[in-house]
Design a protein around this motif. Structure first.
Motif, PDB file in Angstrom:
ATOM      1  N   MET A 138      -9.798  -6.718   5.550  1.00  0.00           N
ATOM      2  CA  MET A 138      -9.514  -7.244   6.894  1.00  0.00           C
ATOM      3  C   MET A 138     -10.045  -6.371   8.022  1.00  0.00           C
ATOM      4  SD  MET A 138      -5.411  -6.743   7.060  1.00  0.00           S
ATOM      5  CE  MET A 138      -4.636  -5.200   6.617  1.00  0.00           C
ATOM      6  N   CYS A 139     -10.212  -5.062   7.747  1.00  0.00           N
ATOM      7  CA  CYS A 139     -10.703  -4.175   8.808  1.00  0.00           C
ATOM      8  C   CYS A 139     -12.102  -4.557   9.280  1.00  0.00           C
ATOM      9  CB  CYS A 139     -10.688  -2.731   8.316  1.00  0.00           C
ATOM     10  SG  CYS A 139     -11.439  -2.548   6.694  1.00  0.00           S
TER      11      CYS A 139
ATOM     12  N   LEU B 235       0.850  -1.193   0.000  1.00  0.00           N
ATOM     13  CA  LEU B 235       0.000   0.000   0.000  1.00  0.00           C
ATOM     14  C   LEU B 235       0.885   1.242   0.000  1.00  0.00           C
ATOM     15  CD1 LEU B 235      -2.358  -1.931   0.498  1.00  0.00           C
ATOM     16  CD2 LEU B 235      -3.316  -0.246   2.064  1.00  0.00           C
TER      17      LEU B 235
ATOM     18  N   CYS C 229      -6.204  -2.637  -0.844  1.00  0.00           N
ATOM     19  CA  CYS C 229      -6.759  -3.868  -0.247  1.00  0.00           C
ATOM     20  C   CYS C 229      -7.751  -4.569  -1.176  1.00  0.00           C
ATOM     21  CB  CYS C 229      -7.459  -3.547   1.070  1.00  0.00           C
ATOM     22  SG  CYS C 229      -6.327  -3.087   2.380  1.00  0.00           S
TER      23      CYS C 229
ATOM     24  N   ILE D 286     -16.010   1.950   9.280  1.00  0.00           N
ATOM     25  CA  ILE D 286     -14.562   1.942   9.027  1.00  0.00           C
ATOM     26  C   ILE D 286     -14.130   3.293   8.455  1.00  0.00           C
ATOM     27  CG2 ILE D 286     -12.704   0.779   7.756  1.00  0.00           C
ATOM     28  CD1 ILE D 286     -14.131  -1.203   9.530  1.00  0.00           C
ATOM     29  N   VAL D 287     -12.946   3.747   8.891  1.00  0.00           N
ATOM     30  CA  VAL D 287     -12.377   4.989   8.354  1.00  0.00           C
ATOM     31  C   VAL D 287     -11.616   4.641   7.069  1.00  0.00           C
ATOM     32  CG1 VAL D 287     -10.760   6.878   8.792  1.00  0.00           C
ATOM     33  CG2 VAL D 287     -12.171   5.971  10.665  1.00  0.00           C
TER      34      VAL D 287
ATOM     35  N   PHE E 279      -2.497  -0.007   8.436  1.00  0.00           N
ATOM     36  CA  PHE E 279      -2.237   1.039   7.438  1.00  0.00           C
ATOM     37  C   PHE E 279      -2.817   2.364   7.961  1.00  0.00           C
ATOM     38  CE2 PHE E 279      -2.604  -2.849   4.760  1.00  0.00           C
ATOM     39  CZ  PHE E 279      -1.270  -2.928   4.401  1.00  0.00           C
TER      40      PHE E 279
HETATM   41  S1  SF4 Z   1      -6.482   0.093   4.225  1.00  0.00           S
HETATM   42 FE1  SF4 Z   1      -8.685   0.559   4.192  1.00  0.00          FE
HETATM   43  S2  SF4 Z   1      -9.690  -1.251   3.305  1.00  0.00           S
HETATM   44 FE2  SF4 Z   1      -7.584  -1.828   3.886  1.00  0.00          FE
HETATM   45  S3  SF4 Z   1      -7.844  -2.710   5.918  1.00  0.00           S
HETATM   46 FE3  SF4 Z   1      -7.324  -0.551   6.187  1.00  0.00          FE
HETATM   47  S4  SF4 Z   1      -9.286   0.543   6.352  1.00  0.00           S
HETATM   48 FE4  SF4 Z   1      -9.690  -1.491   5.517  1.00  0.00          FE
END
Ligand code: SF4
Ligand code: SF4
Length: 327
Positions: free
Chosen positions: A256-257, A221, A312, A303-304, A274
């Motif tokens: 995964m979040c 990432l 991802c 989720i942020v 991340f």
């Molecule tokens: S980068 Fe974004 S999509 Fe990937 S695990 Fe983290 S919050 Fe979730």
């Protein structure tokens, strides 16, 4: 990365278009605990910017709070990461306590420290507590792997793998697991996880006589030191376009979040590591520190997200446990 993505729509707009916005958690199956940013290595792909000059380290009271939360809830997996977790002076105590909870217990180790005092005893600590080890090996070719992680790292990982194999790690039927994380040594997406796993098994056995269990492919990432690399090598725009072009709607449900809660060295809570690197704590009414843990507010939290999330859901999808779709 958070502010710019060229001509592509933002990640939020992209998932809104397929009716997946807002992205929400569906429970906490994994508590991922980041013991700190100190590491003996400074890998080029490191998204948490870990290294010898860092000093952040999780304290014992925060680790104790993690144990309190874990013991009161049926969270299936404890995932210990860093930096080098071994460099946190509380790791041995924490492993003993966590092993007593009878959960799946993972330590993400670069393995190189396990060869030297004062960390050598962790070979025994991991074995005796049936810790699952996850380690990074960007490539099965020494020259490519060392380009990413530093000269001599590959041979030390192999030496450590030999010792762990002797203790049963990676040996069929032993119940001792060691998995390898592969991530590309450059600005492109990983190849097929199944094909790469076969290749890694064949090459590592034939050339180095080592065994392991599974291979997890991880998409880099564009955060941390990997983002620096993309900028320095003038690959940032191309890489962002690749991520956006490879958007896979089927991977959105499995990010995964949705099942993981990440704890930073100071107890701050994040949707993933991340986000931790980017300083994006959980939001939307969820408590921001483990010391004020509230399951009701965290288990279905929103989720942020931001544009780094494209990483991802590109191609086969990517997570700390490898690809997230069967493609
Ligand atoms: S980068 Fe974004 S999509 Fe990937 S695990 Fe983290 S919050 Fe979730
Ligand atoms: S990738 Fe892992 S081993 Fe390499 S610097 Fe980062 S934390 Fe350390």
């Amino acid at each position: 990365m958070l502010g710019r993505i060229g001509d592509s729509p933002s990640f939020a707009r992209r998932i809104r278009a397929i009716n997946k916005f807002p992205l929400t958690a569906k429970g906490i199956d994994i508590l991922q605990i980041n013991l700190g940013s100190i590491c003996n290595l400074s890998c080029r792909h490191c998204h948490v910017n870990a290294g010898p000059a860092r000093s952040e380290i999780m304290s014992r009271p925060i680790l104790a709070k993690c144990l309190e939360v874990l013991s009161s809830l049926p969270i299936a997996t404890i995932d210990i990461t860093g930096g080098s977790p071994e460099m946190n002076p509380h790791l041995e105590w924490f492993i003993h306590e966590a092993a007593g909870l009878n959960r799946r217990l993972i330590v993400r180790s670069n393995l190189t420290l396990l060869l030297d005092a004062p960390y050598r005893h962790f070979m025994d600590v991991f074995t005796q507590n049936k810790v699952e080890i996850v380690t990074s090996l960007p490539d099965y070719m020494e020259v490519k792997s060392d380009r990413q992680r530093g000269a001599g790292v590959f041979s030390r990982v192999i030496e450590s793998l030999h010792e762990l194999n002797l203790r049963g790690y990676g040996v069929a039927g032993s119940g001792m697991f060691i998995d390898i994380v592969h991530n590309p040594v450059g600005a492109y997406l990983p190849g097929s996880q199944a094909a790469l796993e076969r290749e890694y098994h064949a090459r590592l056995l034939a050339e180095h006589g080592v065994h392991f269990n599974r291979l997890f492919c991880l998409t880099n990432l564009p955060v941390g030191r990997y983002l620096d690399y993309l900028i320095e090598s003038d690959n940032l725009d191309d890489y962002l376009s690749t991520l956006c072009r490879s958007f896979n709607p089927a991977a959105v449900d499995n990010v995964m979040c949705r099942t993981t809660l990440s704890v930073g060295w100071d107890g701050s809570l994040y949707d993933c590591d991340f986000n931790q690197m980017l300083g994006l704590t959980v939001n939307h009414g969820a408590p921001k520190n483990i010391m004020t843990f509230d399951l009701e507010k965290l288990k279905n939290r929103e989720i942020v997200i931001n544009n780094h999330c494209y990483g991802c859901v590109a191609g086969s999808g990517s997570s700390c446990q490898g690809t997230t779709t069967g493609i």
